[in-house]
Design an enzyme around this catalytic site. Structure first.
Site, short mmCIF file in Angstrom:
data_model
loop_
_atom_site.label_atom_id
_atom_site.label_comp_id
_atom_site.label_asym_id
_atom_site.label_seq_id
_atom_site.Cartn_x
_atom_site.Cartn_y
_atom_site.Cartn_z
N ASN A 9 0.87 -1.17 0.00
CA ASN A 9 0.00 0.00 0.00
C ASN A 9 0.92 1.22 0.00
O ASN A 9 1.54 1.53 1.02
CB ASN A 9 -0.89 -0.02 1.25
N TRP A 10 1.00 1.87 -1.16
CA TRP A 10 1.94 3.00 -1.27
C TRP A 10 1.46 4.23 -0.50
O TRP A 10 2.21 5.14 -0.26
CB TRP A 10 2.12 3.38 -2.74
N LYS A 11 0.17 4.27 -0.16
CA LYS A 11 -0.42 5.45 0.49
C LYS A 11 -0.16 6.69 -0.38
O LYS A 11 -0.14 6.56 -1.60
CB LYS A 11 0.11 5.59 1.93
N HIS A 96 -9.41 1.28 4.91
CA HIS A 96 -8.14 1.45 5.63
C HIS A 96 -8.37 2.38 6.82
O HIS A 96 -9.16 3.33 6.74
CB HIS A 96 -7.08 2.04 4.69
N GLU A 98 -6.74 4.71 7.98
CA GLU A 98 -6.48 6.14 7.70
C GLU A 98 -7.70 6.79 7.04
O GLU A 98 -8.02 7.94 7.29
CB GLU A 98 -5.22 6.28 6.84
N GLU A 168 -5.49 -4.97 10.31
CA GLU A 168 -4.44 -3.99 10.56
C GLU A 168 -4.70 -3.27 11.88
O GLU A 168 -5.52 -2.34 11.94
CB GLU A 168 -4.43 -2.94 9.43
N GLY A 174 2.69 2.02 10.91
CA GLY A 174 3.69 3.08 10.82
C GLY A 174 4.37 3.42 12.14
O GLY A 174 5.03 4.44 12.26
N SER A 214 3.48 -2.41 10.36
CA SER A 214 4.93 -2.54 10.60
C SER A 214 5.47 -3.92 10.26
O SER A 214 6.35 -4.45 10.94
CB SER A 214 5.28 -2.14 12.04
N GLY A 235 2.92 -1.25 4.24
CA GLY A 235 3.02 0.19 3.96
C GLY A 235 4.45 0.58 3.66
O GLY A 235 4.96 0.37 2.56
N GLY A 236 5.12 1.13 4.65
CA GLY A 236 6.47 1.69 4.46
C GLY A 236 7.44 0.77 3.72
O GLY A 236 8.16 1.22 2.81
P1 13P Z 1 3.13 0.14 7.69
O1 13P Z 1 3.60 -1.15 7.07
O2 13P Z 1 3.89 1.33 7.21
O3 13P Z 1 3.02 0.04 9.17
O4 13P Z 1 1.64 0.38 7.14
C1 13P Z 1 0.73 -0.65 7.19
C2 13P Z 1 -0.46 -0.24 6.42
O5 13P Z 1 -1.20 0.64 6.84
C3 13P Z 1 -0.74 -0.94 5.17
O6 13P Z 1 -2.01 -0.64 4.70
#
Ligand code: 13P
Length: 252
Positions: A9-11, A96, A98, A168, A174, A214, A235-236
């Site tokens: 997920n590049w966000k 998600h 967020e 999640e 994050g 994470s 994510g990251g």
């Molecule tokens: P991180 O891997 O950066 O913690 O993010 C997870 C995420 O929200 C994937 O959708």
């Protein structure tokens, strides 16, 4: 049986040029390799069409990170499920944390978005998960169950079977804090049991349930080794090929 999936997920990261470079580099890294899971990248809307045109979509699935709760019309700034499908993308992340926290998305809105995604042959990667307080006060089982019930349990078994679930925990996103493999297995097994109670064991056993929060090269293998953890939503660590590939290879 159910699929193992590692999805990035590049966000809100990467310009168009940076995103294309990352997708091409990932494509190159996967070519000719033995891979034991489906690989997906979920990108900002603007990357979808050019990424689909550039990479081998048999090697890497492509998805959006959201879609509108309407099919078309006067909704300035929104992107619909048919528009996403028309780029060649096959997936869409929905719900998600967020989106829930910053854009007020509710289970009711997410039900509509899921309906539209399914009607347009997109595979929803539907996110559930609790905040820290709910983990600490033990209500997290109920929180996750309610998210599933309110957003998804109105669907027919046939439709529900097309959905991928991503657990999640918000406190792990994050933050560098990961659910322990035991915590992940406990809640994933609970999610599968909740699905089995509603739709039966066969459907529940066919649903891929991904872990997100994470997840990285050093914890992926241990997390994915659990019976009910079928991969990750990353994510990251999905923003660089050198950190994403080892997570994909955790299934080797
Ligand atoms: P991180 O891997 O950066 O913690 O993010 C997870 C995420 O929200 C994937 O959708």
């Amino acid at each position: 049986m159910r699929k193992n999936i590692v999805a990035g997920n590049w966000k809100m990261n990467n310009t168009l040029q940076e995103g294309l470079e990352l997708a091409e580099e990932l494509n190159g890294a996967l070519e000719g390799k033995e891979i034991n899971c489906d690989v997906v990248i979920c990108t900002p809307y603007i990357h979808l069409a050019p990424v689909c045109a550039t990479i081998d979509t048999d090697l890497i699935g492509v998805g959006a990170e959201n879609c509108a709760d309407h099919l078309s019309g006067a909704y300035t700034g929104e992107i619909s499920a048919p528009m996403i499908a028309s780029t060649g993308a096959q997936y869409v992340i929905l719900g998600h944390s967020e989106r829930r926290a910053y854009y007020g998305e509710t289970n009711a809105t997410l039900k509509t978005k899921t309906e539209l995604a399914l009607a347009n042959d997109l595979t929803p990667i539907f996110c559930v998960g609790e905040v820290l307080e709910e983990r600490e006060n033990g209500t997290f089982f109920d929180v996750v169950k309610t998210q599933l019930e309110e957003a998804l349990f109105g669907f027919s078994a046939e439709d529900f079977a097309k959905i991928v679930i991503a657990y999640e925990p918000v406190w792990a996103i994050g933050t560098g804090k990961t659910a322990s493999p035991a915590q992940a297995q406990e809640i994933h097994a609970f999610i599968r049991k909740t699905i089995a109670d509603k739709y039966g064991k066969e459907i529940a056993d066919g649903i891929s349930i991904l872990y997100g929060g994470s997840c990285n090269a050093s914890n992926a293998k241990e997390l994915f080794a659990n019976a009910d953890v079928d991969g990750g939503l990353i994510g990251g660590a999905a923003l660089k090929v050198e950190t994403f590939m080892p997570i994909i290879e955790a299934f080797n």
